[in-house]
Design an enzyme around this catalytic site. Structure first.
Site, PDB file in Angstrom:
ATOM      1  N   GLU A 174     -26.819  83.702-121.240  1.00 44.22           N
ATOM      2  CA  GLU A 174     -27.218  82.782-122.303  1.00 44.22           C
ATOM      3  C   GLU A 174     -27.857  83.506-123.490  1.00 44.22           C
ATOM      4  O   GLU A 174     -28.500  82.887-124.335  1.00 44.22           O
ATOM      5  CB  GLU A 174     -28.185  81.744-121.732  1.00 44.22           C
ATOM      6  CG  GLU A 174     -27.585  80.907-120.617  1.00 44.22           C
ATOM      7  CD  GLU A 174     -26.654  79.810-121.106  1.00 44.22           C
ATOM      8  OE1 GLU A 174     -27.005  79.114-122.073  1.00 44.22           O
ATOM      9  OE2 GLU A 174     -25.567  79.643-120.510  1.00 44.22           O
ATOM     10  N   HIS A 250     -33.908  77.268-120.636  1.00 39.65           N
ATOM     11  CA  HIS A 250     -33.974  78.674-121.031  1.00 39.65           C
ATOM     12  C   HIS A 250     -35.429  79.131-121.011  1.00 39.65           C
ATOM     13  O   HIS A 250     -36.344  78.311-121.180  1.00 39.65           O
ATOM     14  CB  HIS A 250     -33.428  78.896-122.448  1.00 39.65           C
ATOM     15  CG  HIS A 250     -31.959  78.710-122.580  1.00 39.65           C
ATOM     16  ND1 HIS A 250     -31.383  78.037-123.640  1.00 39.65           N
ATOM     17  CD2 HIS A 250     -30.932  79.111-121.792  1.00 39.65           C
ATOM     18  CE1 HIS A 250     -30.065  78.025-123.498  1.00 39.65           C
ATOM     19  NE2 HIS A 250     -29.774  78.667-122.379  1.00 39.65           N
ATOM     20  N   CYS A 371     -34.749  78.505-130.991  1.00 40.31           N
ATOM     21  CA  CYS A 371     -33.314  78.367-130.722  1.00 40.31           C
ATOM     22  C   CYS A 371     -32.486  78.714-131.946  1.00 40.31           C
ATOM     23  O   CYS A 371     -31.357  79.198-131.826  1.00 40.31           O
ATOM     24  CB  CYS A 371     -32.984  76.937-130.293  1.00 40.31           C
ATOM     25  SG  CYS A 371     -33.509  76.513-128.622  1.00 40.31           S
TER      26      CYS A 371
END
Length: 448
Positions: A174, A250, A371
């Site tokens: 990721e 995450h 993000c």
């Protein structure tokens, strides 16, 4: 030689919508099927980029992707003209059309993992595009991501690019959302901190029970090998499975680090004390003095951290050695989180100021300030080798604002995604954008 940590923010794409595609991301799922505003989303992101640039931080832009991804739909059996492919998918498999329209590439913390030249064996900055294979709508991003990164960081004397890891569950990757780097100075060798949710092969590591753990230990280890990182410069740590099951999909939803500081929630990791000691020891051998700020669960519950995105913040170093925390407006709207932040900056610690930004459009889809940015540490020579078209300036901000106003809709629903005209709008916008950012031909419609 001076070195910098440059934030390259993702420019929100024209198809920004609330598809609710990310199982395990509480905000994404809870706002599913609401109307979105792509224009407002892009302008909110640009406003943050401009503000950081005006504060003196070097700021870059990372372009969005072509959506809907007609080639992906063709690979799933839809045929005919582009318009026919979209119409068929809308009729027979609407969830696939929604996935092919996702603007999730805006969250460029997932675009790649980046290791600076001070850490790598060959003295170049290394990029590995993330395969994002846990979610279909994100797994289709990495080919374009790789082309865009190569257009931004093209000089092979300074930059090395690796293809995404094999697109299988064992190597779920990721990107930088599960990667942090600690260092005394951005130009000095540091310690790269990889956080994983599960191991694909080693059953000794526990796994979450409700939501998927997206990053594997094996993927993190593979990236470290590809980048030529030494054992003394790497720490691997496991995310707490219990917080993954509370919506912490995450690591950057429960912890953030920069320089010599880790800011984290008490429940973020397993074997926390051992992990902190390892970072402290390895960073100390590289000339750094590691510090950690633990946010107690008694002051901020995990639920509050997830809803406010307290840790999905940007931790930035100022010239005087102090740190600035960039948080979303939702932190101010959460009484417990905001009270904690007021105490934090009053404590005479390394974080001396908190700045709040309105990123509601991104937040409602599950992504905050952290993000939206990919961090790249560069020395002066490397920064000079970056494509200058992607470095934010006042004129570029004005140009991109006008570009958004020209090309973006102010309302997007699932029904709008069925309009074949949306693809033409997106392509026209991106064709113009590649000229603005001097990227060349990076999109499939420009290449094929």
């Amino acid at each position: 030689m001076k070195s910098y940590e440059v934030n390259f923010d993702g420019l929100v794409g024209p198809t920004h919508n609330y598809g609710g595609l990310s199982y395990g991301n509480v905000a994404s799922q809870s706002n599913s099927q609401q109307f979105s505003n792509p224009r407002e989303a892009a302008l909110q992101g640009l406003a943050k980029m401009k503000a950081l640039m005006e504060m003196g931080f070097t700021q870059g832009v990372l372009a969005p992707q072509e959506r809907p991804d007609v080639a992906a739909l063709r690979s799933l059996g839809f045929s005919g003209s582009d318009a026919q492919v979209i119409q068929q998918a809308a009729k027979d498999a609407m969830p696939l059309l929604v996935a092919s329209c996702s603007a999730s590439s805006m969250w460029v913390a997932n675009a790649a993992t980046v290791s600076p030249s001070a850490d790598t064996a060959d003295g170049r900055v290394h990029f590995t595009a993330a395969n994002l294979n846990c979610k279909y709508h994100r797994s289709i991003e990495h080919p374009t991501t790789t082309r865009v990164l190569k257009a931004m960081f093209a000089d092979q004397r300074h930059f090395a690019h690796h293809a995404a890891l094999p697109a299988v569950a064992q190597f779920g990757d990721e990107g930088a959302a599960n990667h942090t780097r600690f260092c005394h100075d951005y130009g000095q060798a540091g310690v790269e901190f990889f956080v994983f949710g599960r191991s694909a092969f080693d059953t000794r590591y526990p796994a979450p029970q409700k939501y998927p753990a997206r990053q594997t230990l094996e993927a993190s280890q593979a990236v470290a090998r590809l980048h030529g990182l030494s054992e003394d410069g790497v720490v691997f740590a496991q995310q707490n499975p219990a917080v993954i099951d509370q919506g912490v999909f995450h690591n950057d939803v429960i912890a953030v680090g920069n320089g010599e500081l880790l800011f984290y929630h008490e429940d973020a990791f397993l074997n926390t004390e051992h992990m902190l000691a390892e970072i402290h020891d390895k960073l100390g051998r590289r000339g750094g003095r590691f510090r950690a700020i633990c946010v107690p669960r008694a002051e901020v519950a995990v639920e509050d951290a997830v809803r406010s995105y307290l840790f999905n913040s940007q931790l930035l170093s100022r010239a005087d050695g102090s740190m600035l925390l960039i948080v979303p407006e939702e932190c101010r709207g959460n009484e417990r989180v905001w009270q904690y932040l007021q105490r934090l900056i009053a404590d005479d610690g390394p974080i001396t100021e908190v700045k709040v930004f309105d990123l509601k459009q991104s937040m409602q889809n599950g992504g905050g300030p952290a993000c939206l940015r990919l961090r790249v540490a560069l020395n002066e020579t490397e920064l000079a080798a970056v494509n200058p078209g992607v470095i934010m300036t006042a004129p570029l901000y004005d140009t991109l604002t006008q570009w958004v106003e020209k090309h973006y809709r102010d309302r997007m629903s699932e029904t709008d995604l069925t309009d074949p005209g949306l693809l033409l709008e997106c392509r026209a916008a991106l064709d113009e954008l590649t000229k603005i950012l001097k990227l060349g031909s990076v999109y499939p419609f420009q290449i094929n």
